[in-house]
Design an enzyme around this catalytic site. Structure first.
Site, PDB file in Angstrom:
ATOM      1  N   HIS A  93       1.966   1.912  -3.410  1.00  0.00           N
ATOM      2  CA  HIS A  93       0.889   2.486  -4.231  1.00  0.00           C
ATOM      3  C   HIS A  93       0.724   3.982  -3.959  1.00  0.00           C
ATOM      4  O   HIS A  93       0.462   4.766  -4.875  1.00  0.00           O
ATOM      5  CB  HIS A  93      -0.429   1.762  -3.953  1.00  0.00           C
ATOM      6  CG  HIS A  93      -0.484   0.361  -4.457  1.00  0.00           C
ATOM      7  ND1 HIS A  93      -0.213   0.030  -5.763  1.00  0.00           N
ATOM      8  CD2 HIS A  93      -0.759  -0.807  -3.829  1.00  0.00           C
ATOM      9  CE1 HIS A  93      -0.337  -1.277  -5.927  1.00  0.00           C
ATOM     10  NE2 HIS A  93      -0.650  -1.811  -4.766  1.00  0.00           N
ATOM     11  N   THR A 102       0.827  -1.206   0.000  1.00  0.00           N
ATOM     12  CA  THR A 102       0.000   0.000   0.000  1.00  0.00           C
ATOM     13  C   THR A 102       0.861   1.255   0.000  1.00  0.00           C
ATOM     14  O   THR A 102       0.548   2.245  -0.670  1.00  0.00           O
ATOM     15  CB  THR A 102      -0.929   0.010   1.228  1.00  0.00           C
ATOM     16  OG1 THR A 102      -1.804  -1.110   1.163  1.00  0.00           O
ATOM     17  CG2 THR A 102      -1.753   1.287   1.288  1.00  0.00           C
TER      18      THR A 102
END
Length: 348
Positions: free
Chosen positions: A49, A46
């Protein structure tokens, strides 16, 4: 205590590297919050990202902010309403911060709260010397547990939650993907009574780690043939349950075909694009259940993972990667980009 701290900030809402800062104000805990002195935090996909600022990040992340959410440390201050945590408590953090009043929270599903905030995504996180979080999103740690092991509760909880959803006891289980979360799913499947665990991946090193975590059969699916192998192993019936940790369309399709009629497929990995499935022939006509999981059940999955950690199959060294000082974060993120095995830890 100094009034400033070091931390990593995603400063702009767009693609771009994190910025290492030495002048960030140490946050003050709100009435229902605790202030944690961070011992270490792990880099998550994450976080990658958010650095890239992909579509998911554009929806959920709020720059500028300190990112990072897989963490452990010591409580050094508490808000005025906090009675169930105290200064000196060693804790890890649940990154899903539920509202505690929506329909899902009222019905025991806080992990999919309708009004969810995300630690290190929508609110400031833990790639810093200190972090604030609501007290009821902290998990007290046993004194025998290292901070490094405690960082694994949040990320590895996804694998354990997948095993919970698969209801593996007495079953033949396929685990697709043997990164850290997949390895945890292998160990959890064995811990909770799976009769046979088949692990597949594209990398032999990961497969050997899966064997070390309890996999009964390992298979490198780089060149195909997984479905045929599973049919041989199961007398043409298929596995009782499959857990996909890859998010790969091809892997999901193969896992769905490999599940027996009336079996169950659990999606843990997140696809980064649309996945085409033959729902009529592979799912509906065969009465296969396909369910997804999000994060961890609060706190059932955490307690289940503690059992996995203390069991005979889980080996922390198999899921741990390299360690870096916070200021050397770029080297840590480069390890992730290269696909080096194991969770990378940053120490402030």
């Amino acid at each position: 205590m100094s009034k400033t701290m070091r931390g990593l900030v995603k400063e702009t809402a767009g693609s771009g590297k994190l910025v290492y800062r030495t002048d960030l104000p140490i946050p003050e805990p709100g009435d229902d919050e605790v202030l944690i002195k961070v011992h270490c935090s792990a880099i998550c996909g994450t976080d990658m990202h958010i650095v890239e600022w992909d579509k998911w990040s554009q929806i959920h992340a709020r720059a500028p902010l300190v990112i990072g959410h897989e963490t452990a440390g010591d409580i050094v201050a508490v808000g005025k309403n906090v009675t169930e945590r105290k200064v000196g408590d060693r804790v890890s953090c649940e990154s899903h911060i539920p509202c505690n009043h929506c329909w899902f929270c009222d019905h025991g599903m806080k992990h999919i709260c309708k009004n969810m905030e995300l630690f290190g995504v929508s609110v400031p996180g833990a790639f810093a010397e200190y972090a604030c979080i609501r007290w009821d999103c902290t998990f007290p740690l046993d004194e025998s547990l290292s901070y490094e092991a405690a960082c694994m509760f949040e990320p590895m909880g996804a694998g354990v939650h997948g095993v919970e959803a698969a209801e593996v006891a007495g079953k033949t289980v396929l685990v697709s993907g043997c990164g850290p979360i997949g390895l945890t799913a292998v160990a959890a499947s064995k811990t909770f009574g799976a009769r046979q665990v088949i692990a597949c991946d594209l990398i032999d090193e990961r497969l050997e780690a899966a064997r070390n975590m309890g996999a009964d059969v390992i298979f490198n699916s780089r060149h195909g043939g997984l479905y045929e192998e599973i049919m041989k192993l199961t007398d043409g019936i298929g596995v009782d349950a499959a857990i996909d940790v890859t998010g790969s369309g091809e892997a999901i399709r193969t896992a769905l075909r490999s599940v027996r009629a009336a079996g169950r497929l659990v999606g843990v990995g997140l696809p980064n694009k649309r996945v085409e499935l033959d729902l009529a022939n592979d799912l509906i006509y065969r009465e296969v259940e396909f369910t997804g999981i999000s994060g961890r059940k609060i706190w059932e999955t955490w307690e289940d993972f503690a059992k996995v950690m203390n069991g005979p199959y889980y080996h922390l060294e198999s899921v741990m990667g390299r360690h870096f000082a916070l200021e050397d974060f770029e080297e840590g993120f480069a390890c992730m980009e290269r696909g080096e095995p194991g969770k990378v830890l940053l120490y402030p």
